[in-house]
Design an enzyme around this catalytic site. Structure first.
Site, short mmCIF file in Angstrom:
data_model
loop_
_atom_site.label_atom_id
_atom_site.label_comp_id
_atom_site.label_asym_id
_atom_site.label_seq_id
_atom_site.Cartn_x
_atom_site.Cartn_y
_atom_site.Cartn_z
N SER A 133 0.82 -1.21 0.00
CA SER A 133 0.00 0.00 0.00
C SER A 133 0.86 1.26 0.00
O SER A 133 1.99 1.27 0.47
CB SER A 133 -0.90 0.03 1.24
N1 SAH Z 1 -0.54 -5.40 3.85
C1 SAH Z 1 0.32 -5.70 2.72
C2 SAH Z 1 -0.30 -5.35 1.39
C3 SAH Z 1 -1.43 -6.19 1.10
S1 SAH Z 1 -1.91 -6.39 -0.56
C4 SAH Z 1 1.66 -5.06 2.87
O1 SAH Z 1 1.90 -4.34 3.85
O2 SAH Z 1 2.50 -5.28 1.99
C5 SAH Z 1 -3.27 -7.45 -0.21
C6 SAH Z 1 -2.86 -8.83 0.16
O3 SAH Z 1 -4.03 -9.51 0.55
C7 SAH Z 1 -2.27 -9.61 -0.99
O4 SAH Z 1 -1.03 -10.11 -0.62
C8 SAH Z 1 -3.28 -10.71 -1.24
O5 SAH Z 1 -2.71 -11.93 -1.70
C9 SAH Z 1 -3.90 -10.86 0.12
N2 SAH Z 1 -5.21 -11.50 0.16
C10 SAH Z 1 -6.23 -11.42 -0.74
N3 SAH Z 1 -7.27 -12.17 -0.34
C11 SAH Z 1 -6.91 -12.74 0.86
C12 SAH Z 1 -7.55 -13.61 1.77
N4 SAH Z 1 -8.78 -14.10 1.55
N5 SAH Z 1 -6.88 -13.98 2.89
C13 SAH Z 1 -5.63 -13.53 3.14
N6 SAH Z 1 -4.97 -12.71 2.29
C14 SAH Z 1 -5.60 -12.31 1.18
#
Ligand code: SAH
Length: 285
Positions: A133
């Site tokens: 993000s």
């Molecule tokens: N918080 C992260 C950025 C997240 S991007 C950081 O600091 O880098 C969103 C993430 O959510 C992605 O890695 C994606 O694979 C994950 N995601 C999507 N659906 C999900 C689910 N059902 N359970 C866990 N993770 C999930």
């Protein structure tokens, strides 16, 4: 570039921020080109360089400056600029959040190819079609989660592990779930290497939360489900906060607070996160 209509907004972000917030969590293909990515990083500030105290000295002259390649806090000046220009300027002022953002080496959480842009004002691809993000959004969500030292926090969507590290800096006991196994493995190793070894990373589907560790004082969700998953609401402790982007297409960042069996909900700003997906059947939890 992306005309959009802001239909609803509330909370601390001033009106002019709303345009910027539409940058949040853009898909990898949607990021601005290198010409828009910002200027050359400033040099590391001299005061962050370690003193060369062990050098043998036969006279009383001051020791020579330490080599520039070994600063105590690499890219500290970039972090400070990021905080002043992107975060404080938009109204995130909690000193503990700002201190955490100043400490965590964000550049370690982005791929080599994007190192130069690590502190720029936009999300960055981290592989597998997902992004780390924008710094402002990490700070805003952290402030909204209002995490106190010792509290138990769940993050859904580990990604690079950056948000988890920020939460750990606030003294939280952090549990984080990532649906993509390679990202979970990589984030676990990096968090460990950087000393955030109390963060527990699990490969699994965050739609179910983490029932074995519930209740949580705060839950931070960094992928957007179409509606608030009931399991996450239920796993909030009394007084707990759930910070979550909700919606398909147009999304809103919401904060849901639990008081006993009552839940209050407020909408903060429009945002754009990667969608929260469902994991493979049979995947834990
Ligand atoms: N918080 C992260 C950025 C997240 S991007 C950081 O600091 O880098 C969103 C993430 O959510 C992605 O890695 C994606 O694979 C994950 N995601 C999507 N659906 C999900 C689910 N059902 N359970 C866990 N993770 C999930």
């Amino acid at each position: 570039m992306r005309p959009r209509t802001v239909t609803q907004s509330a909370g601390r972000a001033p009106r002019w921020v709303l345009g910027v917030s539409s940058f949040v969590m853009l898909a990898a293909c949607d990021r601005p080109g290198p010409e828009a990515a910002g200027s050359k990083p400033p040099p590391i500030r001299g005061e962050s360089e370690p003193m060369d105290q062990d050098a043998p000295s036969k006279n009383t002259r001051k020791p020579p400056p330490a080599p520039a390649e070994a600063p105590a806090h690499p890219r500290q000046a970039e972090r400070e600029r990021m905080i002043a220009e992107q975060i404080e300027a938009r109204g995130v002022t909690d000193p503990r959040v700002l201190t955490a953002m100043a400490k965590v080496p964000r550049h370690r959480f982005v791929p080599e190819a994007y190192q130069a842009e690590a502190y720029a004002d936009h999300p960055l691809p981290i592989g597998h079609g997902v992004t780390i993000s924008q710094p402002y959004i990490v700070a805003l969500m952290t402030e909204l989660a209002d995490v106190q030292p010792g509290e138990k926090v769940l993050e859904v969507g580990t990604g690079s592990g950056y948000q988890a590290a920020i939460l750990a800096e606030l003294g939280a006991r952090v549990y984080t779930i990532e649906v993509l196994e390679p990202l979970a493995t990589k984030a676990r190793a990096l968090l460990h290497e950087l000393g955030y070894d109390r963060v527990v990373v699990r490969h699994g589907d965050g739609y179910g939360g983490w029932p074995e560790q519930a209740p949580f004082d705060a839950i931070v969700v960094t992928a957007a489900p179409p509606k608030v998953p009931e399991a996450l609401r239920v796993q909030l402790a009394d007084g707990g906060r759930l910070v979550i982007p909700v919606g398909r297409g147009a999304q809103e960042l919401k904060v849901i607070t639990r008081r006993g069996d009552r839940f209050s909900e407020r909408t903060v700003i429009p945002v754009r996160f990667v969608p929260m997906v469902h994991g493979d059947p049979g995947m834990e939890p």
